[in-house]
Design a protein around this motif. Structure first.
Motif, PDB file in Angstrom:
ATOM      1  N   VAL A 114     -63.617  14.693  -2.868  1.00 27.01           N
ATOM      2  CA  VAL A 114     -63.026  14.672  -4.213  1.00 27.01           C
ATOM      3  C   VAL A 114     -62.198  15.927  -4.421  1.00 27.01           C
ATOM      4  O   VAL A 114     -62.658  17.030  -4.144  1.00 27.01           O
ATOM      5  N   SER A 115     -60.960  15.741  -4.941  1.00 23.47           N
ATOM      6  CA  SER A 115     -60.189  16.955  -5.178  1.00 23.47           C
ATOM      7  C   SER A 115     -59.794  17.138  -6.634  1.00 23.47           C
ATOM      8  O   SER A 115     -59.421  18.222  -7.041  1.00 23.47           O
ATOM      9  N   GLY A 116     -59.869  16.117  -7.460  1.00 28.70           N
ATOM     10  CA  GLY A 116     -59.496  16.303  -8.869  1.00 28.70           C
ATOM     11  C   GLY A 116     -60.698  16.662  -9.722  1.00 28.70           C
ATOM     12  O   GLY A 116     -61.827  16.703  -9.244  1.00 28.70           O
ATOM     13  N   SER A 118     -61.213  14.951 -12.661  1.00 32.38           N
ATOM     14  CA  SER A 118     -61.206  13.905 -13.683  1.00 32.38           C
ATOM     15  C   SER A 118     -62.594  13.349 -13.950  1.00 32.38           C
ATOM     16  O   SER A 118     -62.794  12.640 -14.931  1.00 32.38           O
ATOM     17  N   GLN A 125     -67.735  16.865  -9.046  1.00 33.98           N
ATOM     18  CA  GLN A 125     -66.866  18.032  -9.053  1.00 33.98           C
ATOM     19  C   GLN A 125     -65.916  18.023  -7.875  1.00 33.98           C
ATOM     20  O   GLN A 125     -66.197  17.384  -6.860  1.00 33.98           O
ATOM     21  N   THR A 153     -56.989   7.133  -7.805  1.00 33.72           N
ATOM     22  CA  THR A 153     -57.856   8.035  -8.542  1.00 33.72           C
ATOM     23  C   THR A 153     -59.234   7.435  -8.709  1.00 33.72           C
ATOM     24  O   THR A 153     -59.449   6.262  -8.442  1.00 33.72           O
ATOM     25  N   MET A 154     -60.138   8.274  -9.194  1.00 34.15           N
ATOM     26  CA  MET A 154     -61.509   7.858  -9.398  1.00 34.15           C
ATOM     27  C   MET A 154     -61.751   7.773 -10.891  1.00 34.15           C
ATOM     28  O   MET A 154     -61.497   8.721 -11.620  1.00 34.15           O
TER      29      MET A 154
ATOM     30  N   ASN B  79     -58.870  13.061   0.921  1.00 37.02           N
ATOM     31  CA  ASN B  79     -59.224  13.389  -0.450  1.00 37.02           C
ATOM     32  C   ASN B  79     -58.860  12.276  -1.414  1.00 37.02           C
ATOM     33  O   ASN B  79     -57.946  11.503  -1.162  1.00 37.02           O
ATOM     34  N   VAL B  80     -59.533  12.238  -2.535  1.00 32.06           N
ATOM     35  CA  VAL B  80     -59.263  11.181  -3.491  1.00 32.06           C
ATOM     36  C   VAL B  80     -57.922  11.361  -4.165  1.00 32.06           C
ATOM     37  O   VAL B  80     -57.080  10.475  -4.149  1.00 32.06           O
ATOM     38  N   GLN B  81     -57.703  12.538  -4.757  1.00 25.75           N
ATOM     39  CA  GLN B  81     -56.543  12.646  -5.623  1.00 25.75           C
ATOM     40  C   GLN B  81     -55.249  12.851  -4.872  1.00 25.75           C
ATOM     41  O   GLN B  81     -54.180  12.645  -5.409  1.00 25.75           O
TER      42      GLN B  81
END
Lengths: 196, 196
Positions: A114-116, A118, A125, A153-154, B79-81
Motif C-alpha cells: 500500500v502506498s496511499g 486513503s 497505512q 485504488t483501494m 504498489n496499490v496507488q
DNA sequence: TATTTTATTGTACATTCGTACAATAGTCAA
DNA sequence: TTGACTATTGTACGAATGTACAATAAAATA
C-alpha cells in the motif's frame, strides 16, 4: 576404525528446517548424515530416535523423515488484553501455516504494498501489505481494489440505494460514484504490517 | 487388460497441494496413482511429464516429486496507488512463504489476538493479530508486550531521558512510567488483519 | 584408576522407489 | 471406416532407502 571427535549435532532443528524449506522435503538418512558430517547413515538412525521424542522429526510409513511438531509453524495464543495467556490455553492454529490461514484461494490471490493514505482511518497505512482475492464478489463493506479514472485504488465498497459507491477511509478524500462500468480487481482479504 | 474409463486427472494442483500440506511431502508415484485412481504407477510417470512443463511439479535428484512453482505460495506485486502493477514487475517474494517472510525466529515467536483499543492510533485494532518475537531486545519506538500492574498490554517502548516509558497509541490512555522492574514479553514484529 | 554410558562407524539386507519397455484401449478427425 | 493420437495398464529391473546387528572409541562417572 578411523573416527572423528564426538560432536552431538548442534541446532538440529535449525539445520533440518533449513533443509526442509530449501528442498521442500526432509533429507534422507544419508543426506542428513552428510548434513551433520557423519560417515554412517546409522548415526542419523541413532539421533532420529531421540529427535522423535523431542518432536523435531516424525517418521512416515516407510521410516522416512517428516518435520515434527517442533519444526512446525507459528502458534496462535490468546488475547493481549485479557491477561497474558498460558501455553495451556493455546488455540489450535498450531499446525496451520500462515499461508494456509491467510490465503484461501491460492490461484486467485496476490499481494500488494500500500502506498496511499486513503485507508488510514480503516487502520491501513502506507507500507502495509494487502492480500487480494481476485475471485471473490465484493459485498457491502468490503475493501476492494478498483479502477477509477484509469487508476487503481483501494476503497470501501458500499451502496446508496441501488448505486455502488466507493468510499475512502480518510476524510480528506471524496466518495466516488462511478458513472460508467466499474472495474474491480479483487477484494482485500487481509492486511499485513511488518516492522523492521 | 481390464481398463477404466479415461479420466485425465482433474485439478491435479489442488490435489497435490492438499497432499503436500497434509503429509508435508509430495506423494510417491504409487501414492499419486492411488490418489488419482490409477492402477499403474506409470500413469503418473506419464502425467508428471506434462506437469513438469506446466510447473505443477519438479523432480529431485532421484526422480521423486517436488512441488513446482505453480504449487508455490503467494506472489507479491507492486504498489496499490502507483497504478495497477503488471505481472512483469513483480517483486520476487514469489518463492518465499508468508511464514518465512513474517517469522524470523520461529522458536522465539508466537501470535496474539488483540482485544484492546490502546493502539488504534498506530493502526492496530481490536481483532487484529500480532506476531511477537520473544528474543528481541526492544528499541525506542518498538511496540512491545509488557506487564504493567500484573496485566499484559501492548505499548510503544520509548525513553524520557534515561527512563523507559510505555506510551499507548490512543489519546484516552495515559503514558506509563514503570516504577520498579519492567517485564517485557517480546517485541511486535508484524500485524495481521483478516477480513471475513 | 576401572567401569558404565554415550556417540560413531561399517556392513548387509529386505523393501520401496522411479522408470524403461511393451501392449492396448479410448477418442477424435478425416 | 480408417488411422493417428492420447491415455491406461502391467511387468521387470537397477538404484536408493531405512534399519538390524555388531564393533568400538570417547566421555562421563565412580
Amino acid at each position: 576404525m578411523g573416527r572423528k571427535k564426538r560432536q552431538k549435532p548442534r541446532n538440529a532443528s535449525t539445520e533440518l528446517r533449513r533443509f526442509y524449506t530449501e528442498h521442500q522435503r526432509m533429507p534422507s538418512y544419508r543426506e542428513a548424515a552428510t548434513l551433520f558430517r557423519y560417515r554412517s547413515p546409522n548415526a542419523i538412525t541413532y539421533w532420529v530416535n531421540r529427535w522423535t521424542t523431542t518432536g523435531i522429526v516424525r517418521r512416515d510409513r516407510t521410516g522416512r523423515l517428516l518435520p515434527g511438531p517442533a519444526l512446525a509453524p507459528i502458534r496462535l495464543l490468546g488475547n493481549v488484553q485479557a491477561g497474558f495467556p498460558s501455553p495451556a490455553e493455546e488455540e489450535h492454529i498450531d499446525t496451520l501455516s500462515l499461508d494456509d490461514w491467510l490465503v484461501g484461494n491460492r490461484e486467485a490471490s496476490f499481494m500488494l504494498k500500500v502506498s496511499g493514505d486513503s485507508m488510514v482511518d480503516a487502520g491501513i497505512q502506507p507500507g502495509d501489505y494487502v492480500l487480494i482475492d481476485r475471485g471473490r464478489t465484493p459485498k457491502k463493506g468490503d475493501i476492494v481494489i478498483a479502477e477509477v479514472d484509469n487508476e487503481w485504488t483501494m476503497k470501501f465498497f458500499e451502496k446508496r440505494g441501488n448505486r455502488i459507491v466507493l468510499r475512502a477511509a480518510n476524510r480528506r478524500y471524496p466518495t466516488i460514484v462511478p458513472h460508467q462500468e466499474l472495474k474491480i480487481a479483487g477484494v482485500v482479504t487481509s492486511v499485513i504490517r511488518k516492522y523492521k
